[in-house]
Scaffold this motif. Structure first.
Motif, PDB file in Angstrom:
ATOM      1  N   LEU A 140       0.850  -1.195   0.000  1.00 46.98           N
ATOM      2  CA  LEU A 140       0.000   0.000   0.000  1.00 46.98           C
ATOM      3  C   LEU A 140       0.875   1.230   0.000  1.00 46.98           C
ATOM      4  N   GLY A 141       0.352   2.329  -0.564  1.00 42.16           N
ATOM      5  CA  GLY A 141       1.071   3.589  -0.551  1.00 42.16           C
ATOM      6  C   GLY A 141       0.115   4.761  -0.519  1.00 42.16           C
ATOM      7  N   GLU A 142       0.696   5.936  -0.470  1.00 42.51           N
ATOM      8  CA  GLU A 142      -0.038   7.202  -0.410  1.00 42.51           C
ATOM      9  C   GLU A 142      -1.150   7.269  -1.460  1.00 42.51           C
ATOM     10  N   GLY A 143      -2.378   7.559  -0.991  1.00 38.31           N
ATOM     11  CA  GLY A 143      -3.496   7.791  -1.901  1.00 38.31           C
ATOM     12  C   GLY A 143      -4.267   6.544  -2.306  1.00 38.31           C
ATOM     13  N   ASP A 144      -3.763   5.355  -1.951  1.00 35.11           N
ATOM     14  CA  ASP A 144      -4.502   4.134  -2.274  1.00 35.11           C
ATOM     15  C   ASP A 144      -5.795   4.065  -1.465  1.00 35.11           C
ATOM     16  N   GLU A 145      -6.784   3.373  -2.016  1.00 36.15           N
ATOM     17  CA  GLU A 145      -7.952   3.023  -1.210  1.00 36.15           C
ATOM     18  C   GLU A 145      -7.603   1.781  -0.403  1.00 36.15           C
ATOM     19  N   LEU A 146      -8.034   1.752   0.857  1.00 36.88           N
ATOM     20  CA  LEU A 146      -7.769   0.585   1.691  1.00 36.88           C
ATOM     21  C   LEU A 146      -8.554  -0.597   1.127  1.00 36.88           C
ATOM     22  N   PRO A 147      -7.873  -1.681   0.741  1.00 36.74           N
ATOM     23  CA  PRO A 147      -8.574  -2.798   0.092  1.00 36.74           C
ATOM     24  C   PRO A 147      -9.707  -3.336   0.959  1.00 36.74           C
ATOM     25  N   GLY A 148     -10.873  -3.529   0.320  1.00 37.26           N
ATOM     26  CA  GLY A 148     -12.015  -4.071   1.041  1.00 37.26           C
ATOM     27  C   GLY A 148     -12.751  -3.083   1.908  1.00 37.26           C
ATOM     28  N   HIS A 149     -12.335  -1.790   1.857  1.00 33.97           N
ATOM     29  CA  HIS A 149     -12.943  -0.787   2.731  1.00 33.97           C
ATOM     30  C   HIS A 149     -13.148   0.520   1.964  1.00 33.97           C
ATOM     31  N   PRO A 150     -14.161   0.560   1.115  1.00 36.18           N
ATOM     32  CA  PRO A 150     -14.448   1.786   0.355  1.00 36.18           C
ATOM     33  C   PRO A 150     -14.625   2.977   1.299  1.00 36.18           C
ATOM     34  N   GLY A 151     -14.084   4.123   0.890  1.00 37.88           N
ATOM     35  CA  GLY A 151     -14.184   5.325   1.722  1.00 37.88           C
ATOM     36  C   GLY A 151     -12.992   5.521   2.639  1.00 37.88           C
ATOM     37  N   TRP A 152     -12.131   4.494   2.751  1.00 43.45           N
ATOM     38  CA  TRP A 152     -10.930   4.612   3.577  1.00 43.45           C
ATOM     39  C   TRP A 152      -9.725   4.842   2.671  1.00 43.45           C
ATOM     40  N   THR A 153      -8.971   5.904   2.952  1.00 41.85           N
ATOM     41  CA  THR A 153      -7.806   6.275   2.148  1.00 41.85           C
ATOM     42  C   THR A 153      -6.528   6.013   2.923  1.00 41.85           C
ATOM     43  N   VAL A 154      -5.504   5.534   2.214  1.00 39.13           N
ATOM     44  CA  VAL A 154      -4.188   5.292   2.811  1.00 39.13           C
ATOM     45  C   VAL A 154      -3.359   6.576   2.732  1.00 39.13           C
ATOM     46  N   MET A 155      -2.756   6.964   3.850  1.00 34.47           N
ATOM     47  CA  MET A 155      -1.851   8.108   3.893  1.00 34.47           C
ATOM     48  C   MET A 155      -0.512   7.663   4.467  1.00 34.47           C
ATOM     49  N   GLU A 156       0.579   8.051   3.814  1.00 37.96           N
ATOM     50  CA  GLU A 156       1.896   7.860   4.415  1.00 37.96           C
ATOM     51  C   GLU A 156       2.048   8.858   5.554  1.00 37.96           C
ATOM     52  N   ALA A 157       2.529   8.368   6.699  1.00 35.74           N
ATOM     53  CA  ALA A 157       2.758   9.243   7.856  1.00 35.74           C
ATOM     54  C   ALA A 157       4.097   8.847   8.475  1.00 35.74           C
ATOM     55  N   LEU A 158       5.174   9.133   7.749  1.00 38.80           N
ATOM     56  CA  LEU A 158       6.502   8.682   8.148  1.00 38.80           C
ATOM     57  C   LEU A 158       7.030   9.520   9.312  1.00 38.80           C
ATOM     58  N   GLY A 159       8.044   8.970   9.971  1.00 35.69           N
ATOM     59  CA  GLY A 159       8.684   9.675  11.077  1.00 35.69           C
ATOM     60  C   GLY A 159       8.955   8.722  12.217  1.00 35.69           C
ATOM     61  N   HIS A 160       7.902   8.209  12.852  1.00 34.39           N
ATOM     62  CA  HIS A 160       8.087   7.192  13.886  1.00 34.39           C
ATOM     63  C   HIS A 160       8.647   5.915  13.272  1.00 34.39           C
ATOM     64  N   ALA A 161       8.234   5.623  12.044  1.00 33.57           N
ATOM     65  CA  ALA A 161       8.759   4.479  11.285  1.00 33.57           C
ATOM     66  C   ALA A 161       8.773   4.849   9.807  1.00 33.57           C
ATOM     67  N   GLN A 162       9.714   4.252   9.084  1.00 35.44           N
ATOM     68  CA  GLN A 162       9.804   4.522   7.644  1.00 35.44           C
ATOM     69  C   GLN A 162       8.771   3.718   6.851  1.00 35.44           C
ATOM     70  N   SER A 163       7.952   2.933   7.554  1.00 36.82           N
ATOM     71  CA  SER A 163       6.888   2.151   6.917  1.00 36.82           C
ATOM     72  C   SER A 163       5.505   2.648   7.321  1.00 36.82           C
ATOM     73  N   HIS A 164       5.417   3.774   8.037  1.00 31.88           N
ATOM     74  CA  HIS A 164       4.174   4.098   8.734  1.00 31.88           C
ATOM     75  C   HIS A 164       3.075   4.606   7.802  1.00 31.88           C
ATOM     76  N   LEU A 165       1.915   3.947   7.936  1.00 28.32           N
ATOM     77  CA  LEU A 165       0.701   4.347   7.221  1.00 28.32           C
ATOM     78  C   LEU A 165      -0.400   4.639   8.231  1.00 28.32           C
ATOM     79  N   VAL A 166      -1.298   5.565   7.866  1.00 26.09           N
ATOM     80  CA  VAL A 166      -2.549   5.753   8.606  1.00 26.09           C
ATOM     81  C   VAL A 166      -3.703   5.609   7.607  1.00 26.09           C
ATOM     82  N   PHE A 167      -4.881   5.329   8.150  1.00 20.85           N
ATOM     83  CA  PHE A 167      -6.046   5.074   7.305  1.00 20.85           C
ATOM     84  C   PHE A 167      -7.148   6.055   7.691  1.00 20.85           C
ATOM     85  N   TRP A 168      -7.630   6.809   6.695  1.00 22.73           N
ATOM     86  CA  TRP A 168      -8.476   7.981   6.929  1.00 22.73           C
ATOM     87  C   TRP A 168      -9.824   7.812   6.233  1.00 22.73           C
TER      88      TRP A 168
END
Length: 313
Positions: A140-168
């Motif tokens: 998954l990466g920035e701007g992807d839709e969260l698979p299986g969850h319409p309306g949820w967007t993937v955002m990169e939120a790096l800093g604490h980890a270089q792999s960090h994602l949040v779901f909005w």
């Protein structure tokens, strides 16, 4: 539906949260550390929601740290999904691990860390024992839709980890935030090797500040966070965290009044009671403040015999 499962960890941070999310797919966000106690907590939490391990269709990782990326192995019918950086750890690739050791040894030498502390590099790999033995099925990466969850967007939120994602979820104003915004403490922006060895070291605190600011500017009502309770009143909390970070940077700046300092010297002043026990965490914190001060032009960096020194500009 979002159902929280609280999982014990052997780490100082305490319990970690996993979230069962029901949409077109049944997903588990994060999976605790790979300990027997965590397994039992996951089993109980799933049962409370009316499910078993075999019902989960997707395990989605917010980031690769061992308190979040342990028990993917228990979900044999599920796809494992996350940021590509997770796989650098999950694959346990010997070339990456050798590069990892070289990266941290180079960091310790540049930071002026005395020779007796150099074996700390080996400790940086301890988390591997509590991470899952599976690799990602999908990234998954920035701007992807969260698979299986319409309306949820993937955002990169790096800093604490270089792999960090949040779901909005903009419609519901809800975020599943991993470790970016926690209720009681500010996350440590950890120094981690860049995915590409030719890239320069990620400036973790600057990344983290940018991630916080980005979340601050969204109309978020509630964040389901990786540790502790859900977080509300997000804007004033983030403003307070950013202000405290600037205060700490100002303190570090003041430590250079009597001349130039290495990262290690600054760390022993900032964290006199804990730097030996938590060398990696405390060095990361100090590096973050120095990166911030360099970005504002208030200090200068120089190099002598492979060691970096910092002084007021």
């Amino acid at each position: 539906m979002i159902h929280k499962i609280v999982i014990p960890t052997p780490f100082a941070v305490g319990d970690v949260n996993a979230f069962l999310v029901k949409g077109d797919s049944l997903s588990l966000v994060d999976a605790g550390p790979k300990t027997p106690e965590a397994y039992e907590a996951l089993k109980r939490g799933l049962k409370e929601a009316g499910y078993t391990f075999r019902d989960i269709e997707q395990v989605i990782l917010t980031h690769h740290h061992p308190d979040h990326a342990g028990w993917m192995d228990a979900f044999d019918r599920a796809e494992v999904i996350g940021h590509p950086y997770n796989d650098l750890w999950l694959k346990r690739d010997q070339e990456f691990l050798a590069y990892h050791d070289r990266f941290y040894l180079q960091c310790l030498l540049e930071e002026g860390v005395p020779e007796q502390y150099l074996p700390w590099v080996e400790k940086m790999k301890r988390p591997l024992a509590l991470m899952g033995d599976r690799t990602l099925d999908r990234t998954l990466g920035e701007g992807d839709e969260l698979p299986g969850h319409p309306g949820w967007t993937v955002m990169e939120a790096l800093g604490h980890a270089q792999s960090h994602l949040v779901f909005w979820n903009e419609k519901d104003r809800v975020m599943i935030g991993g470790d970016v915004v926690l209720e009681r403490v500010s996350s440590n922006p950890l120094i981690e090797p860049p995915a590409n060895p030719n890239d320069s070291r990620p400036r973790s605190l600057l990344q983290y500040n940018a991630s916080l600011q980005r979340i601050h500017d969204l109309p978020v009502n509630i964040i389901y966070s990786g540790h502790g309770n859900e977080v509300q009143n997000i804007q004033p909390l983030i403003e307070s965290r950013l202000a405290k970070q600037k205060e700490r940077a100002h303190k570090v700046h003041g430590m250079m009044e009597d001349g130039r300092k290495t990262i290690f010297e600054l760390t022993t002043e900032l964290f006199p009671a804990v730097y030996e026990k938590e060398l990696g965490l405390t060095l990361s914190e100090t590096i973050g403040q120095v990166d911030y001060l360099l970005s504002t032009g208030s200090i200068r960096e120089s190099e002598e015999s492979g060691v970096l020194y910092y002084e007021q500009a």
